[in-house]
Structure formats: C-alpha cells, structure tokens
Design an enzyme around this catalytic site. Structure first.
Site, short mmCIF file in Angstrom:
data_model
loop_
_atom_site.label_atom_id
_atom_site.label_comp_id
_atom_site.label_asym_id
_atom_site.label_seq_id
_atom_site.Cartn_x
_atom_site.Cartn_y
_atom_site.Cartn_z
CB SER A 1 50.00 -38.64 -18.89
OG SER A 1 50.90 -39.64 -19.33
CG ASP B 1 50.26 -48.78 -21.36
OD1 ASP B 1 50.45 -47.77 -20.66
OD2 ASP B 1 49.13 -49.21 -21.62
CD GLU C 1 42.98 -46.30 -24.63
OE1 GLU C 1 43.38 -45.31 -24.03
OE2 GLU C 1 43.49 -47.43 -24.46
O1 LIG Z 1 46.30 -47.18 -23.08
C1 LIG Z 1 46.22 -46.17 -22.43
C2 LIG Z 1 45.08 -45.88 -21.53
O2 LIG Z 1 44.20 -46.96 -21.45
C3 LIG Z 1 47.28 -45.13 -22.53
O3 LIG Z 1 47.39 -44.73 -23.83
C4 LIG Z 1 48.58 -45.72 -22.06
O4 LIG Z 1 48.39 -46.22 -20.75
C5 LIG Z 1 49.70 -44.69 -22.09
O5 LIG Z 1 49.48 -43.74 -21.09
P1 LIG Z 1 50.47 -42.54 -20.84
O6 LIG Z 1 50.39 -41.66 -22.03
O7 LIG Z 1 49.92 -41.88 -19.58
O8 LIG Z 1 51.84 -43.10 -20.61
#
Ligand SMILES: O=C(CO)[C@H](O)[C@H](O)COP(=O)(O)O
Length: 260
Positions: A35, A92, A111
C-alpha cells in the site's frame, strides 16, 4: 480528498511523496509492492503526467506493474534495465540498522532481486513499522509447492537451534486456497516473536532445500523515509549517518486522492 484518508494513509502518502522527489529523468527505478509503494507509484504517475518526468520503472509484482502502467509510467523488466539507480519500496518492519522484514504482500522474491540490483534502496514507511528488534511481524519465507510440508518441517527443525522466541509456522492462505506468489510459489509465515540474530537466520533459511528466499533484508536498505499522519517526514540515511526532517503540506484537492 485528504480529509477522507486515515492518519496511517496520510503517513504512507507523506513518505511516498517525499521519496518520489528522489526520482530524476533518465533514471531506472525499482518500484516496490504494497500500500505504501502504491502511493509512490501514484505520486510518480502524477509527476510523469504533470511535470514531464521521464524514467523507466521496474515493478516488483504484477500488481505494481498494472498500477504503474495505469498511471503512465514506462514499465520495463529488470533484464531490460539490467541495473537500477534506485529502488523505493515499503517494509513490514525496520530496525535501527535499517535491516528489514518484507514480504507481507507476498512479493519478497522480486523485491529482493530488484533491491539488490540497485545502487540505492530507499524504504518508505509509517512510524509503526520501526522496531527495536525484528520478528514481531511474521517472517515470510517463499517455498516451492513441491514438498512444501517437508520444507516446513525442515524449517521448524532448523528454528530449534536459532535464537528466536517462537517457532510456529503457517502456510499463507488466500481464502480457502494456498496463496501463490507471482512465481507460482507458496509463502510460509514464521511466527518468531523476536529474532536474535537476523543475519544468521537469513543465511540458514536459504540453505534449506525448497526455500526460494526469505523476507529478511540485511544490509540492503540505505535510507528510510518515515511519514507521519500530520505530514511530517523524517529521512534517515544509514551510510551518511544523517537524519533530516521536512513537512509536507497536504493539498486538499490533490488529483491523486480522487480515485481513492
Ligand atoms: O514487502 C512488502 C510486499 O511484499 C511490502 O512492502 C510490505 O508488506 C509493506 O506493505 P504496506 O506498505 O502495505 O504496509
């Protein structure tokens, strides 16, 4: 309108908007997933449409690729770009050394490949993502579907000798069915509570047959941009050892909020 955005979305937007200003014409830029990264892609789309910014974006998931094309960004594959000037992605969790847990959105493999192929990786996040020690967020581990339960058992056995607080592992689901990554793999989420030695764990997990990659990003991130709900933005650069602050003015009729 920003008035309808939650404080957390405002924080994510503030970090994303600040990070978008790092992108210059001619650059090759890795575009993260999640997001916060979606806000970045929208901000960059606005710069492309309204200010003539021209750069090539390498998305880290099919979701990000779709959004990037929708907002007018030129999308290329990593192999077309070969090496990137910059990758901007969410996380996260991040700690004081800017080591990360990523993969909450299931895109950790692309990523990590994209971030590693970049001169610089910048994380954008709201302040709640900062932790003293990694591990409260379940650590995503991408595994191939063949024999995934055996791989899970091997991971659990390995965790016994690791400095972690919890050892429960769960298969990530998408409703009634297992979740599939863009590469057709599964994700095991490791509920560790606290990771004593993240560097060692990252290396050990990747030695297990069936494990494709884990969500620990060690020594990959160079900079974190932390957004707050009131528009404050803090930038920490681990290499330069600097911390700077700025203030974002939310523009109430910003086009970017129209379709949210
Ligand atoms: O690693 C990721 C996706 O694989 C995201 O960068 C991580 O989950 C953070 O997500 P958000 O910006 O929705 O909090």
């Amino acid at each position: 309108m920003t008035g309808e955005l939650s404080p957390i979305d405002k924080a994510k937007f503030a970090a994303a908007k600040q990070a978008a200003s790092l992108v210059e014409s001619g650059m090759r830029v890795g575009l993260g997933t999640g997001s916060t990264a979606a806000w970045l892609v929208r901000c960059l789309g606005e710069l492309v449409r309204e200010e003539g910014l021209r750069f090539r974006g390498v998305p880290t998931s099919s979701r990000t690729a779709d959004l990037a094309r929708d907002v007018g960004i030129e999308v290329v594959s990593l192999d077309e770009a070969r090496w990137l000037d910059l990758t901007i992605d969410g996380a996260d969790e991040f700690d004081g050394d800017l080591n990360l847990i990523k993969g909450g959105g299931g895109a950790l493999l692309q990523e990590k490949i994209v971030a590693t192929a970049s001169d610089q990786m910048v994380v954008i996040a709201d302040a709640a993502k900062e932790v003293e020690r990694l591990g409260n967020f379940p650590l995503p581990v991408e595994v191939i579907p063949f024999g995934w339960q055996t791989t899970q058992a091997l991971i659990e056995e390995t965790l016994v000798s690791m400095d972690v607080m919890g050892r429960q592992t769960t298969l990530r689901m998408n409703g009634e069915r297992p979740f599939f990554t863009d590469e057709g793999n599964h994700i095991l989420d490791l509920h560790l509570g606290r990771i004593g030695n993240a560097r060692q764990l990252a290396m050990v997990l990747n030695q297990i047959p069936g494990v494709v990659e884990n969500g620990l990003f060690i020594d990959i991130c160079d900079k974190v941009i932390i957004g707050y709900g009131d528009g404050r933005v803090e930038t920490r650069d681990i290499n330069a050892g600097t911390v700077s602050e700025s203030q974002l003015d939310f523009v109430e009729d910003d086009n970017i909020f129209r379709d949210i």
